[in-house]
Design an enzyme around this catalytic site. Sequence first.
Site, PDB file in Angstrom:
ATOM      1  N   VAL A  51       0.836  -1.200   0.000  1.00  0.00           N
ATOM      2  CA  VAL A  51       0.000   0.000   0.000  1.00  0.00           C
ATOM      3  C   VAL A  51       0.872   1.252   0.000  1.00  0.00           C
ATOM      4  O   VAL A  51       0.576   2.226  -0.702  1.00  0.00           O
ATOM      5  CB  VAL A  51      -0.951  -0.007   1.217  1.00  0.00           C
ATOM      6  CG1 VAL A  51      -1.616   1.352   1.408  1.00  0.00           C
ATOM      7  CG2 VAL A  51      -2.026  -1.084   1.037  1.00  0.00           C
ATOM      8  N   GLU A  52       1.955   1.232   0.761  1.00  0.00           N
ATOM      9  CA  GLU A  52       2.785   2.435   0.897  1.00  0.00           C
ATOM     10  C   GLU A  52       3.508   2.797  -0.398  1.00  0.00           C
ATOM     11  O   GLU A  52       3.479   3.949  -0.820  1.00  0.00           O
ATOM     12  CB  GLU A  52       3.812   2.240   2.021  1.00  0.00           C
ATOM     13  CG  GLU A  52       3.223   2.286   3.422  1.00  0.00           C
ATOM     14  CD  GLU A  52       2.708   3.660   3.807  1.00  0.00           C
ATOM     15  OE1 GLU A  52       3.064   4.654   3.143  1.00  0.00           O
ATOM     16  OE2 GLU A  52       1.934   3.734   4.776  1.00  0.00           O
TER      17      GLU A  52
END
Length: 359
Positions: A145-146
Amino acid sequence: MHHTPARTPWPAALVLAAALACACAHAAGHAAPKPKRAAAAPAVYYAGRADAMRFADDLAARRDLDREWVRQAIGQARFLPGVPRLMLPPPAGTPKNWRVYRSRFVEPVRIRAGLRFWQQNEATLARAEREYGVPAEIIVGIIGVETLYGQQTGTFRVMDALATLAFDFPSGHPRAQERRDFFRGELEQFLSLSERGSTDPFALRGSYAGAMGLPQFMPSSWSRYAVDFDGDGRIDLFGSAADAIGSVARYFQAFGWKTGMPATYPVSFDPARLDLDALLAPDILPSFSVAAFTAKGAVLEGDALQHTGPLALVELQNGGDAPSYVAGTENFYVITRYNWSSYYAMAVLELGRAVAGSR
């Protein structure tokens, strides 16, 4: 988690009109005039700001750093005019939409990249799970996600981003002073890290908020939680997947991750007993025992009924459609300490599950 907004495309009618004008000019034997480029605004440096220089002097004294080095570093930082706008919350009334948010992260490209990342780092993920008690799929979900497993770590000079937010955080933000103080602390940590590591503070790039590397650690998190997990004698969250994996796991352990506890349980409702306002009042902070939770009309099944810790009712809005709900445990709350958003935490969980399922 920090993202730059996509550029707004030209309306199709304008593109077509421009193309037609260009074609007509060439047909008439004239070259289309070159559009004039707007002159870039001159760069503004913090050397000219008395408040920034006072902060530099105070920082140097408190941290026992070379005063001229600190003044020069802060003085050479550039104000980034677009960054303060990115920190403002969306306009009041902007609907949240979990399905749209989820679709940005739980999608085929990210899942395939996550599978490759897991395969390439399988032994390291297993070691992190043994040493810190954090499941591999949670670590994989966070890094995916990051930064899409290191593919999108940010293009802003960290020094410029932190200085901009330390000295020019938007006053229109509802927590402007608190956030300004936060970013001054992060700037202080970043310069201390740079000095200790003998690195050029202008060499590192990250998000518009100053987050760095595969796991997008802020400087204070780097100082407190980052680990040399590959044993090469230095911590490298940009180039070492092992250091990123170990550091994420240590972060979660430090914030109280409970090994073996699910992060969420399915939940439904008994309309006859439902007190939704009371269930939502604590927000995502786990506050209800199973008995208190079910007494207010929440319906749990299976393993959830044997859960011994507190629960929270997590509401995920879906625009104009009915919201989605899950029962969040203390581990769900720990994920939100990485990014204070229940939507973010659910995306991490669902991406991690999707990658694990693809194995």
